[in-house]
Design a protein around this motif. Structure first.
Motif, PDB file in Angstrom:
ATOM      1  N   CYS A 278       7.171  -0.706   0.041  1.00 15.54           N
ATOM      2  CA  CYS A 278       5.661   0.064   0.542  1.00 15.54           C
ATOM      3  C   CYS A 278       5.617   0.823  -1.017  1.00 15.54           C
ATOM      4  CB  CYS A 278       6.078   0.955   1.761  1.00 15.54           C
ATOM      5  SG  CYS A 278       4.531   2.270   1.824  1.00 15.54           S
TER       6      CYS A 278
ATOM      7  N   CYS B  78       5.941   4.431  -1.307  1.00 14.85           N
ATOM      8  CA  CYS B  78       6.361   5.468  -1.251  1.00 14.85           C
ATOM      9  C   CYS B  78       7.077   4.888  -1.718  1.00 14.85           C
ATOM     10  CB  CYS B  78       6.029   5.824   0.147  1.00 14.85           C
ATOM     11  SG  CYS B  78       6.947   4.810   1.021  1.00 14.85           S
TER      12      CYS B  78
ATOM     13  N   TYR C 267       9.402   2.419  -0.059  1.00 12.40           N
ATOM     14  CA  TYR C 267      10.653   2.328   1.790  1.00 12.40           C
ATOM     15  C   TYR C 267      10.413   0.731   1.517  1.00 12.40           C
ATOM     16  CZ  TYR C 267      11.014  -0.209   5.651  1.00 12.40           C
ATOM     17  OH  TYR C 267      11.420  -1.524   7.355  1.00 12.40           O
TER      18      TYR C 267
ATOM     19  N   CYS D  41       4.337   1.490   7.993  1.00 10.52           N
ATOM     20  CA  CYS D  41       5.771   1.895   6.844  1.00 10.52           C
ATOM     21  C   CYS D  41       6.210   2.756   7.967  1.00 10.52           C
ATOM     22  CB  CYS D  41       5.016   2.418   5.458  1.00 10.52           C
ATOM     23  SG  CYS D  41       6.399   2.713   4.751  1.00 10.52           S
TER      24      CYS D  41
ATOM     25  N   CYS E 298       5.958   6.460   5.867  1.00  5.02           N
ATOM     26  CA  CYS E 298       4.529   6.798   4.780  1.00  5.02           C
ATOM     27  C   CYS E 298       3.431   6.829   6.136  1.00  5.02           C
ATOM     28  CB  CYS E 298       3.610   6.815   3.485  1.00  5.02           C
ATOM     29  SG  CYS E 298       3.308   4.947   3.677  1.00  5.02           S
TER      30      CYS E 298
HETATM   31 ZN   LIG Z   1       4.816   3.803   3.165  1.00  8.13          ZN
END
Ligand SMILES: [Zn+2]
Length: 112
Positions: free
Chosen positions: A74, A76, A78, A86, A89
Motif C-alpha cells: 500500500c 502508506c 503496508y 489495507c 489505512c
Molecule cells: Zn495503507
C-alpha cells in the motif's frame, strides 16, 4: 475457455524447452499458480493431460502446480497479504504478486 488456453500455453512452453535442449522426454513441469489468477489448477492439469496425450515428447510429463499466496503493498507503507483493505489505512492495496502463472522448472530427459 480460460483454463484451456493456460494449459495449452504450459504445454507449448514445455515443448519449446524440450526442443531447445534436444530432449527425448519431458518428465515434469513445475508451475507457480497465483491464488488470484482465478484459475482452477486441477482443471488445468486435467486439460494439460488431454493436450499432451498425442505428443510422444510430453506423454509422460507431470504437471505440478504450486499455490502462490498473494502479496500486496500500500502507498502508506503496508506490505502483506491483505488483498481488499489495507489494515493500516483502509485503502485498496496494490497486488504485487499472486496473479501470475509462471513455469518455474521443466525437467527433461536428454539422450546421450
Ligand atoms: Zn495503507
Amino acid at each position: 475457455m480460460h483454463e484451456y488456453s493456460i494449459a495449452y500455453d504450459l504445454y507449448a512452453t514445455a515443448k519449446k524447452a524440450a526442443l531447445d535442449h534436444h530432449a527425448t522426454q519431458v518428465k515434469k513441469i513445475s508451475v507457480d499458480v497465483g491464488k488470484m489468477a482465478m484459475v482452477n489448477p486441477e482443471q488445468v492439469i486435467f486439460l494439460f493431460d488431454m493436450i499432451k496425450e498425442d505428443d510422444p515428447l510430453l506423454k509422460t510429463a507431470v504437471l505440478n502446480c504450486a499455490d502462490v499466496e498473494p502479496e500486496t503493498k500500500c502507498h502508506c507503507g503496508y506490505a502483506g497479504n491483505e488483498i481488499y483493505v489495507c489494515p493500516l489505512c483502509g485503502a485498496l492495496p496494490e497486488v504485487v504478486r499472486g496473479r501470475e502463472i509462471v513455469v518455474t522448472n521443466v525437467e527433461i530427459e536428454v539422450a546421450d
